[in-house]
Design a protein around this motif. Structure first.
Motif, PDB file in Angstrom:
ATOM      1  N   ALA A  64      13.100   3.214  46.413  1.00  0.00           N
ATOM      2  CA  ALA A  64      13.485   3.668  47.755  1.00  0.00           C
ATOM      3  C   ALA A  64      14.319   4.941  47.669  1.00  0.00           C
ATOM      4  CB  ALA A  64      14.259   2.565  48.469  1.00  0.00           C
ATOM      5  N   SER A  65      14.309   5.706  48.737  1.00  0.00           N
ATOM      6  CA  SER A  65      15.055   6.964  48.761  1.00  0.00           C
ATOM      7  C   SER A  65      16.564   6.702  48.808  1.00  0.00           C
ATOM      8  CB  SER A  65      14.632   7.803  49.968  1.00  0.00           C
ATOM      9  OG  SER A  65      14.858   7.092  51.177  1.00  0.00           O
ATOM     10  N   ARG A  66      17.319   7.682  48.309  1.00  0.00           N
ATOM     11  CA  ARG A  66      18.774   7.577  48.274  1.00  0.00           C
ATOM     12  C   ARG A  66      19.356   8.097  49.586  1.00  0.00           C
ATOM     13  NH1 ARG A  66      19.095  10.705  42.485  1.00  0.00           N
ATOM     14  NH2 ARG A  66      18.137   9.066  41.174  1.00  0.00           N
ATOM     15  N   MET A  67      20.307   7.373  50.142  1.00  0.00           N
ATOM     16  CA  MET A  67      20.918   7.801  51.391  1.00  0.00           C
ATOM     17  C   MET A  67      22.354   8.280  51.210  1.00  0.00           C
ATOM     18  SD  MET A  67      21.311   4.141  53.368  1.00  0.00           S
ATOM     19  CE  MET A  67      22.196   4.862  54.740  1.00  0.00           C
ATOM     20  N   SER A  68      23.040   7.813  50.140  1.00  0.00           N
ATOM     21  CA  SER A  68      24.405   8.275  49.873  1.00  0.00           C
ATOM     22  C   SER A  68      24.832   7.840  48.484  1.00  0.00           C
ATOM     23  CB  SER A  68      25.388   7.734  50.919  1.00  0.00           C
ATOM     24  OG  SER A  68      25.556   6.333  50.774  1.00  0.00           O
ATOM     25  N   MET A  69      26.025   8.275  48.080  1.00  0.00           N
ATOM     26  CA  MET A  69      26.619   7.871  46.815  1.00  0.00           C
ATOM     27  C   MET A  69      27.981   7.250  47.091  1.00  0.00           C
ATOM     28  SD  MET A  69      25.776  11.102  44.306  1.00  0.00           S
ATOM     29  CE  MET A  69      26.785  12.220  45.301  1.00  0.00           C
ATOM     30  N   VAL A  70      28.344   6.259  46.285  1.00  0.00           N
ATOM     31  CA  VAL A  70      29.667   5.643  46.415  1.00  0.00           C
ATOM     32  C   VAL A  70      30.325   5.603  45.043  1.00  0.00           C
ATOM     33  CG1 VAL A  70      29.224   4.277  48.488  1.00  0.00           C
ATOM     34  CG2 VAL A  70      28.567   3.376  46.272  1.00  0.00           C
ATOM     35  N   PRO A  71      31.642   5.808  44.972  1.00  0.00           N
ATOM     36  CA  PRO A  71      32.334   5.865  43.685  1.00  0.00           C
ATOM     37  C   PRO A  71      32.735   4.498  43.156  1.00  0.00           C
ATOM     38  CG  PRO A  71      33.867   6.351  45.436  1.00  0.00           C
ATOM     39  CD  PRO A  71      32.525   6.174  46.094  1.00  0.00           C
ATOM     40  N   GLU A  72      33.064   4.457  41.893  1.00  0.00           N
ATOM     41  CA  GLU A  72      33.534   3.221  41.259  1.00  0.00           C
ATOM     42  C   GLU A  72      34.805   2.729  41.946  1.00  0.00           C
ATOM     43  OE1 GLU A  72      34.503   1.519  36.762  1.00  0.00           O
ATOM     44  OE2 GLU A  72      34.292   3.671  37.107  1.00  0.00           O
ATOM     45  N   GLY A  73      34.885   1.432  42.165  1.00  0.00           N
ATOM     46  CA  GLY A  73      36.057   0.835  42.809  1.00  0.00           C
ATOM     47  C   GLY A  73      35.934   0.693  44.302  1.00  0.00           C
ATOM     48  N   ASP A  74      34.974   1.385  44.925  1.00  0.00           N
ATOM     49  CA  ASP A  74      34.787   1.247  46.368  1.00  0.00           C
ATOM     50  C   ASP A  74      34.393  -0.192  46.719  1.00  0.00           C
ATOM     51  OD1 ASP A  74      35.465   3.531  47.687  1.00  0.00           O
ATOM     52  OD2 ASP A  74      33.477   3.928  48.475  1.00  0.00           O
ATOM     53  N   GLN A  75      34.948  -0.694  47.813  1.00  0.00           N
ATOM     54  CA  GLN A  75      34.596  -2.024  48.299  1.00  0.00           C
ATOM     55  C   GLN A  75      33.794  -1.866  49.579  1.00  0.00           C
ATOM     56  OE1 GLN A  75      38.118  -4.425  48.682  1.00  0.00           O
ATOM     57  NE2 GLN A  75      38.224  -4.831  46.501  1.00  0.00           N
ATOM     58  N   LEU A  76      32.562  -2.363  49.547  1.00  0.00           N
ATOM     59  CA  LEU A  76      31.643  -2.205  50.673  1.00  0.00           C
ATOM     60  C   LEU A  76      31.402  -3.542  51.346  1.00  0.00           C
ATOM     61  CD1 LEU A  76      29.048   0.069  48.853  1.00  0.00           C
ATOM     62  CD2 LEU A  76      31.026   0.787  50.217  1.00  0.00           C
ATOM     63  N   LEU A  77      31.413  -3.546  52.662  1.00  0.00           N
ATOM     64  CA  LEU A  77      31.170  -4.766  53.422  1.00  0.00           C
ATOM     65  C   LEU A  77      29.708  -5.176  53.267  1.00  0.00           C
ATOM     66  CD1 LEU A  77      32.497  -6.763  55.434  1.00  0.00           C
ATOM     67  CD2 LEU A  77      31.576  -5.331  57.263  1.00  0.00           C
ATOM     68  N   VAL A  78      29.488  -6.422  52.856  1.00  0.00           N
ATOM     69  CA  VAL A  78      28.133  -6.938  52.643  1.00  0.00           C
ATOM     70  C   VAL A  78      27.594  -7.516  53.944  1.00  0.00           C
ATOM     71  CG1 VAL A  78      26.742  -8.650  51.408  1.00  0.00           C
ATOM     72  CG2 VAL A  78      28.531  -7.381  50.200  1.00  0.00           C
ATOM     73  N   LEU A  79      26.399  -7.086  54.322  1.00  0.00           N
ATOM     74  CA  LEU A  79      25.759  -7.562  55.546  1.00  0.00           C
ATOM     75  C   LEU A  79      24.655  -8.569  55.270  1.00  0.00           C
ATOM     76  CD1 LEU A  79      25.460  -4.115  57.375  1.00  0.00           C
ATOM     77  CD2 LEU A  79      27.316  -5.782  57.508  1.00  0.00           C
ATOM     78  N   ASP A  80      24.015  -8.450  54.115  1.00  0.00           N
ATOM     79  CA  ASP A  80      22.908  -9.344  53.771  1.00  0.00           C
ATOM     80  C   ASP A  80      22.734  -9.338  52.255  1.00  0.00           C
ATOM     81  OD1 ASP A  80      20.825 -11.101  54.081  1.00  0.00           O
ATOM     82  OD2 ASP A  80      19.382  -9.624  54.815  1.00  0.00           O
ATOM     83  N   GLU A  81      22.077 -10.366  51.737  1.00  0.00           N
ATOM     84  CA  GLU A  81      21.843 -10.486  50.303  1.00  0.00           C
ATOM     85  C   GLU A  81      20.412 -10.930  50.036  1.00  0.00           C
ATOM     86  OE1 GLU A  81      24.930 -12.619  48.062  1.00  0.00           O
ATOM     87  OE2 GLU A  81      26.207 -12.560  49.849  1.00  0.00           O
ATOM     88  N   VAL A  82      19.774 -10.258  49.090  1.00  0.00           N
ATOM     89  CA  VAL A  82      18.484 -10.694  48.565  1.00  0.00           C
ATOM     90  C   VAL A  82      18.603 -10.673  47.049  1.00  0.00           C
ATOM     91  CG1 VAL A  82      17.201  -9.792  50.537  1.00  0.00           C
ATOM     92  CG2 VAL A  82      17.542  -8.341  48.543  1.00  0.00           C
ATOM     93  N   GLU A  83      17.616 -11.150  46.363  1.00  0.00           N
ATOM     94  CA  GLU A  83      17.671 -11.244  44.915  1.00  0.00           C
ATOM     95  C   GLU A  83      17.917  -9.873  44.281  1.00  0.00           C
ATOM     96  OE1 GLU A  83      18.049 -13.184  41.502  1.00  0.00           O
ATOM     97  OE2 GLU A  83      17.567 -14.178  43.394  1.00  0.00           O
ATOM     98  N   GLY A  84      19.096  -9.731  43.638  1.00  0.00           N
ATOM     99  CA  GLY A  84      19.412  -8.510  42.919  1.00  0.00           C
ATOM    100  C   GLY A  84      19.937  -7.362  43.762  1.00  0.00           C
TER     101      GLY A  84
END
Length: 400
Positions: A184-204
């Motif tokens: 899939a195409s890349r939409m942004s980059m995030v740095p190490e240590g960033d905490q992102l709110l999880v909205l959904d989970e699938v395998e991996g």
């Protein structure tokens, strides 16, 4: 009496332990519709394939236990399986009050107050006695009045609402993709240590909320955990209030010294008025908080640069906030995740004042009043002014 599902246990079976972290609560929770759950709290490792800690203290197996194990081979698989997320949530006690419910030493209003369980905060159910729940939460073990809390099945849905599931980035730079696939195409980059709110989970993969929108990151490069707010003991509350007062004093002194030095260097005899374009700082607040917001606004229109800290040549979100406050002698980390624990918590957006940090999933901004923020948004927009409620707010922190 509350009935709870039990599972057969033999001397040979492993005992699973759920460990609650001891992060301290940093503010009272508000009851209004735009209340913000303070950061910190319980950390539950609930990722796929994660095993709960084995607390068996005796590695030796007596003959009797071995015989019993052999006789129990036909036990259903679900009777020995690790607890599910629903099992864990079902065993929580969640406060549902306007502010907080007292945690007492006895199941009675005559009991000593040991601490406070704030609205939407959680404890672990231990027992029920005469309309009181015995709980353990943070560093507090005691009793809360059952009429102000929920547990069992009622706690499952509320836990999903008040708890926050986060993915913490564990690699230097991680790409956020439009779909859960490396193709899939890349939409942004995030740095190490960033905490992102999880909205959904699938395998991996997990779906996360970032400044550019909703995307996906690989769990190979992130760790998952759920956060809830826990009780605060009387001693912790006293220590927190004293620490917050000292931090505010130091921040004010540093800011005043920085402003005095700036005015002296410019030969000013009165407060310097910054050019903030068409934007106005409003909403009251402290003199220093207003000064921070006014100073930040003069950089609207400047570029966004990933990892940058220059207010003129380019900064990312936390670099922008860090550099603005550095002008006032206040040192903040170059991390949106760490900014969630700076200063002290503000309960809701309606209580926010100019200069407050508004923290989002993987992003941070500065409040300027009247429901607006100034922030280094992304590479397409640069530093802009937006409505504070344009994304889900995770925390509001006040420095002064």
């Amino acid at each position: 009496m509350l009935m709870r599902k039990t599972t057969k246990v033999t001397a040979y079976m492993l005992a699973a332990a759920l460990t609650f972290s001891g992060m301290g609560l940093t503010a009272q929770a508000a009851s209004d519709s735009d209340s913000v759950l303070p950061s910190g709290g319980v950390s539950l490792a609930l990722g796929k394939g994660t095993k709960l800690e084995d607390i068996s203290n005796n590695p030796s197996i007596p003959i009797e236990a071995l015989v019993e194990w052999m006789n129990l081979e036909e036990l259903a698989e679900e009777e020995t399986a690790a607890p599910t997320e629903e099992d864990i949530f079902r065993n929580l006690v969640i406060a549902q009050v306007n502010n907080y419910v007292n945690v007492r030493s006895l199941p009675s209003e005559e009991g000593e107050i040991l601490g406070k369980l704030y609205n939407d905060s959680v404890g672990t159910f231990l027992a029920e006695e005469n309309g009181w729940y015995q709980i353990t939460s943070g560093n507090v073990t005691g009793y809360v009045k059952a009429e102000y809390c929920v547990t069992g099945e009622a706690a499952v849905e509320i836990a999903r609402q008040v708890g926050k599931r986060f993915a913490t980035v564990t690699t230097t730079t991680l790409f956020v993709r439009t779909e859960p696939s490396l193709e899939a195409s890349r939409m942004s980059m995030v740095p190490e240590g960033d905490q992102l709110l999880v909205l959904d989970e699938v395998e991996g993969w997990v779906q996360v909320d970032v400044e550019e929108g909703v995307g996906w990151i690989s769990t190979e490069y992130a760790t998952l955990h759920s956060e809830f707010v826990q009780a605060e003991s009387r001693e912790e509350e006293e220590a927190r209030l004293a620490k917050e007062a000292e931090e505010r004093r130091k921040a004010r002194e540093a800011a005043e010294a920085a402003r005095a030095a700036q005015m002296q260097a410019e030969g000013a005899t009165q407060n310097v008025t910054q050019d903030t374009g068409n934007y106005v700082v409003s909403g009251g607040g402290s003199e220093m908080g207003n000064a921070v917001a006014e100073y930040a606004l003069q950089f609207v229109g400047n570029p966004y640069v990933y990892g940058g800290t220059s207010l003129t040549n380019g900064a990312d979100c936390s670099g922008f906030v860090m550099s603005v406050y550095a002008n006032f002698g206040v040192s903040l980390p170059h991390s949106s995740a760490s900014d969630r624990s700076q200063g002290y918590a503000v309960g809701s957006l309606s209580e926010a004042q100019p200069g407050d940090l508004i923290c989002y999933s993987g992003h941070v901004a500065l409040y300027i009043g009247d429901g607006q923020i100034v922030h280094a948004s992304n590479s397409k927009t640069g530093i802009i002014v937006s409505n504070a409620g344009y994304r889900k707010i995770l925390a509001i922190r006040r420095i002064f």
